[in-house]
Design an enzyme around this catalytic site. Structure first.
Site, PDB file in Angstrom:
ATOM      1  N   GLU A   1     -25.497  -6.257  11.856  1.00 52.12           N
ATOM      2  CA  GLU A   1     -26.397  -5.274  11.261  1.00 52.12           C
ATOM      3  C   GLU A   1     -26.109  -5.117   9.763  1.00 52.12           C
ATOM      4  O   GLU A   1     -26.693  -4.253   9.101  1.00 52.12           O
ATOM      5  CB  GLU A   1     -26.266  -3.926  11.957  1.00 52.12           C
ATOM      6  CG  GLU A   1     -24.905  -3.254  11.812  1.00 52.12           C
ATOM      7  CD  GLU A   1     -24.898  -1.829  12.337  1.00 52.12           C
ATOM      8  OE1 GLU A   1     -25.234  -0.928  11.553  1.00 52.12           O
ATOM      9  OE2 GLU A   1     -24.562  -1.628  13.525  1.00 52.12           O
TER      10      GLU A   1
ATOM     11  N   LYS B   1     -11.221   7.964  20.559  1.00 52.14           N
ATOM     12  CA  LYS B   1     -11.347   9.123  21.444  1.00 52.14           C
ATOM     13  C   LYS B   1     -12.637   9.058  22.254  1.00 52.14           C
ATOM     14  O   LYS B   1     -12.663   9.485  23.421  1.00 52.14           O
ATOM     15  CB  LYS B   1     -11.284  10.417  20.622  1.00 52.14           C
ATOM     16  CG  LYS B   1     -11.262  11.691  21.468  1.00 52.14           C
ATOM     17  CD  LYS B   1     -10.102  11.724  22.459  1.00 52.14           C
ATOM     18  CE  LYS B   1      -8.751  11.884  21.789  1.00 52.14           C
ATOM     19  NZ  LYS B   1      -8.504  13.198  21.235  1.00 52.14           N
TER      20      LYS B   1
ATOM     21  N   ASN C   1     -13.892   0.733  13.371  1.00 52.92           N
ATOM     22  CA  ASN C   1     -15.140   0.282  13.986  1.00 52.92           C
ATOM     23  C   ASN C   1     -15.683  -0.927  13.234  1.00 52.92           C
ATOM     24  O   ASN C   1     -15.958  -0.861  12.039  1.00 52.92           O
ATOM     25  CB  ASN C   1     -16.164   1.422  13.970  1.00 52.92           C
ATOM     26  CG  ASN C   1     -17.451   1.063  14.680  1.00 52.92           C
ATOM     27  OD1 ASN C   1     -17.555   0.019  15.323  1.00 52.92           O
ATOM     28  ND2 ASN C   1     -18.439   1.932  14.567  1.00 52.92           N
TER      29      ASN C   1
ATOM     30  N   ALA D   1      -4.584  18.284   9.221  1.00 50.87           N
ATOM     31  CA  ALA D   1      -3.769  17.186   9.740  1.00 50.87           C
ATOM     32  C   ALA D   1      -4.152  16.903  11.192  1.00 50.87           C
ATOM     33  O   ALA D   1      -4.272  17.820  12.001  1.00 50.87           O
ATOM     34  CB  ALA D   1      -2.289  17.537   9.645  1.00 50.87           C
TER      35      ALA D   1
ATOM     36  N   THR E   1     -14.607   6.685  10.163  1.00 49.98           N
ATOM     37  CA  THR E   1     -15.023   5.895  11.330  1.00 49.98           C
ATOM     38  C   THR E   1     -15.518   4.514  10.918  1.00 49.98           C
ATOM     39  O   THR E   1     -16.198   3.839  11.691  1.00 49.98           O
ATOM     40  CB  THR E   1     -16.129   6.618  12.133  1.00 49.98           C
ATOM     41  OG1 THR E   1     -17.291   6.791  11.308  1.00 49.98           O
ATOM     42  CG2 THR E   1     -15.647   7.978  12.615  1.00 49.98           C
TER      43      THR E   1
ATOM     44  N   HIS F   1     -17.747  -0.380  23.686  1.00 55.15           N
ATOM     45  CA  HIS F   1     -17.989  -0.318  22.251  1.00 55.15           C
ATOM     46  C   HIS F   1     -17.244   0.904  21.726  1.00 55.15           C
ATOM     47  O   HIS F   1     -17.353   1.999  22.282  1.00 55.15           O
ATOM     48  CB  HIS F   1     -19.484  -0.194  21.953  1.00 55.15           C
ATOM     49  CG  HIS F   1     -19.765   0.183  20.531  1.00 55.15           C
ATOM     50  ND1 HIS F   1     -19.336  -0.592  19.469  1.00 55.15           N
ATOM     51  CD2 HIS F   1     -20.377   1.257  19.984  1.00 55.15           C
ATOM     52  CE1 HIS F   1     -19.694  -0.011  18.343  1.00 55.15           C
ATOM     53  NE2 HIS F   1     -20.325   1.108  18.628  1.00 55.15           N
TER      54      HIS F   1
ATOM     55  N   SER G   1     -26.377  10.807  18.337  1.00 54.19           N
ATOM     56  CA  SER G   1     -25.806   9.487  18.569  1.00 54.19           C
ATOM     57  C   SER G   1     -24.844   9.500  19.752  1.00 54.19           C
ATOM     58  O   SER G   1     -24.861   8.588  20.593  1.00 54.19           O
ATOM     59  CB  SER G   1     -25.087   9.004  17.305  1.00 54.19           C
ATOM     60  OG  SER G   1     -24.705   7.656  17.421  1.00 54.19           O
TER      61      SER G   1
ATOM     62  N   CYS H   1     -25.092  -1.966  16.681  1.00 55.42           N
ATOM     63  CA  CYS H   1     -23.880  -2.585  17.216  1.00 55.42           C
ATOM     64  C   CYS H   1     -24.130  -3.459  18.444  1.00 55.42           C
ATOM     65  O   CYS H   1     -23.199  -4.081  18.954  1.00 55.42           O
ATOM     66  CB  CYS H   1     -22.855  -1.505  17.569  1.00 55.42           C
ATOM     67  SG  CYS H   1     -22.300  -0.557  16.140  1.00 55.42           S
TER      68      CYS H   1
END
Length: 527
Positions: free
Chosen positions: A107, A281, A356, A56, A183, A276, A233, A141
């Site tokens: 993209e 977070k 995203n 959780a 994500t 971006h 990344s 992106c």
């Protein structure tokens, strides 16, 4: 790294001119209007945690995500962009013959040759306007930002004919089952670009970093899913942020020095900062990263009082060695907490609630800032914008908001157009993780097929949404629009991506000029 002052002293190539010799161009070129589209359905991230069998808070606290929007097989990149363009044009009372350039950043590639822009041109047919420059731009992106720069540069160039430019950024972000799936997200943004804009680009203030890396890429043309090296990344994202901020800071210092000021630039000189946002977070960590840069760049930081209190132990750290240093991260997130609340937190409304969107992500953050503040709170502020695309490409630039916030002003109209953003988000339908998983599986199996009839319900879509009706045996896609009023008969507007081969519109008339009007790093990516 080349200092901007050194650059100004370099020998000039034939035909070049110093900045002071550049001629005039349209004033305050930037974003005049902005429209945002996101899907009508979402999955709750806390419920997704339970469904996926993870601890959780892994998605909701670790990533900072509450809801994730997603598309059924009824929507693709063409339909998303058709929807957001028509909404921007209709809501702002714009005629299609007022557009002279249309740029698309995406993209989400469904054809290796035919651009999304060409599909959007079908919206222009009734106006007779075919004199519209621009095509698609792709680099993960970053494509939306490159498209926006192209549009601004066109307005400021000798090619400009007095009409507006229209920029569209849209994507469907989906991942295979696993740690990266939360994500995802989907959506599209359309921006009207021209002079005398309420959000104007600050001339000469762009810090860019371009480099080669395989951090996130999509080599499989029959799959929507990327190949991701999550840790690399994040490292690329943060290193690009460091370098872009350094270049931006050098350029603004050089600009101030030419004006006779020796002022030292810091984060305090931004009214707002948007990034971006692969997940919320990372944005919070990014602001902390910029404070680390300010701290290390300051000739004599005060560590007894003020924002740098207690940070003296980090005075000699090397930035390139701190991307995954938990002590540095924790200390500077704490030190930048007040700045985050003041300058960045409100930008994460769309990111937190929709996920995203890839190319539109940073512009969804800009829209959130506008939606969450009054015109008077925005007026006169400098907005820092950091755009990143894997592969990799990044720019930090700034927009200056007009001082005029009177009723009926361009800023007032822009704020009013986005004031219902929370209501739009709340009007969506929540879907169970099991149903979400089934619909992702259907996309996975069918998104690349010919001779396909989508199975998703049209009634699930927002009124006025364009949607896919069929893909024929030659992979040509056909679309229709859901009525704006559910009581109306079936929507008469139908278009297909091959319409240009079947119907040649009459030649365009000469256009009039427009008056200057957290999971671990291995589980996530920064794309």
């Amino acid at each position: 790294m080349l200092n901007i002052k050194s650059f100004l002293d370099l020998p000039r190539m034939p035909g070049s001119a110093p900045i002071s010799c550049l001629g005039p161009w349209p004033k305050d070129v930037g974003v005049i209007a902005l429209e945002l589209y996101f899907p009508s359905q979402y999955v709750d991230q806390a419920e997704l945690e339970q469904f996926d069998g993870v601890s959780a808070g892994k998605y909701t606290i670790g990533l900072g995500q509450d809801r994730m929007g997603f598309c059924s097989d009824r929507e693709d990149i063409n339909s998303l962009c058709l929807t957001v363009v028509q909404r921007l044009m209709d809501r702002n009372g714009l005629s299609y013959d007022s557009i002279g350039r249309l740029e698309v950043g995406t993209e989400t590639i469904i054809d290796k040759s035919k651009s999304v822009k060409t599909v959007l041109m079908q919206l222009f047919e009734d106006s007779g306007n075919t004199d519209v420059e621009g095509i698609d731009t792709t680099n993960a992106c970053y494509g939306g930002t490159a498209a926006l720069f192209n549009a601004v540069n066109w307005v400021e160039s000798s090619s400009w004919d007095g009409r507006y430019a229209l920029v569209v950024a849209g994507d469907i972000a989906v991942y295979a089952t696993g740690s990266a799936r939360p994500t995802g997200g989907a959506g599209a943004v359309a921006m009207l670009v021209g002079p005398n804009a309420p959000f104007a680009f600050e001339r000469g203030l762009r810090g860019t970093h371009m480099q080669h890396a395989y951090d996130f890429y999509k080599p499989d043309m029959v799959s929507e899913y990327p190949v991701v090296d999550g840790k690399l990344s994040i490292e690329c994202y943060l290193s690009a942020l460091d370098r872009c901020y350094s270049v931006y800071r050098n350029k603004i210092h050089a600009q101030w020095q030419r004006e006779g000021s020796e002022k030292h630039f810091s984060l305090e000189d931004f009214g707002f900062l948007v990034f971006h946002s692969p997940y919320c977070k990372l944005v919070q960590k990014s602001l902390a990263r910029l404070m680390l840069n300010d701290f290390l760049n300051h000739p004599s930081p005060n560590t007894e009082t003020g924002p740098f209190v207690g940070l003296d132990a980090f005075r000699d750290v090397k930035p390139e060695e701190t991307y995954f240093d938990r002590d540095v991260e924790k200390a500077f997130m704490k030190a930048s907490a007040e700045l985050f609340e003041k300058k960045t937190k409100s930008s994460l409304l769309i990111s937190n609630q929709n996920g995203n969107m890839y190319t539109p992500s940073v512009y969804g953050c800009l829209a959130s800032i506008i939606a969450e503040h009054t015109p008077s709170e925005l007026a006169g502020q400098r907005v820092g914008v950091f755009s990143y695309g894997s592969g990799f490409a990044a720019t930090l630039y700034s927009l200056r908001i007009t001082q005029d916030h009177t009723p009926g002003s361009s800023l007032d109209k822009l704020v009013s157009s986005l004031s219902d953003l929370r209501l739009r988000l709340d009007s969506r339908t929540k879907v169970s993780p099991a149903v979400f998983s089934e619909r992702m599986k259907l996309r996975e199996e069918t998104h690349h097929l010919a001779s396909y009839i989508p199975q998703g319900s049209v009634e699930d879509l927002f009124p006025g949404t364009w949607y896919l009706t069929r893909v024929d045996d030659k992979h040509r896609r056909e679309y229709a629009r859901r009525p704006l009023d559910d009581d109306l008969p079936a929507e008469p507007e139908h278009i297909r991506s091959s319409a240009a081969a079947e119907h040649i519109p009459s030649p365009a008339k000469k256009m009039p000029r427009i008056p200057a009007a957290m999971a671990g790093p291995e589980a996530t990516s920064s794309n």
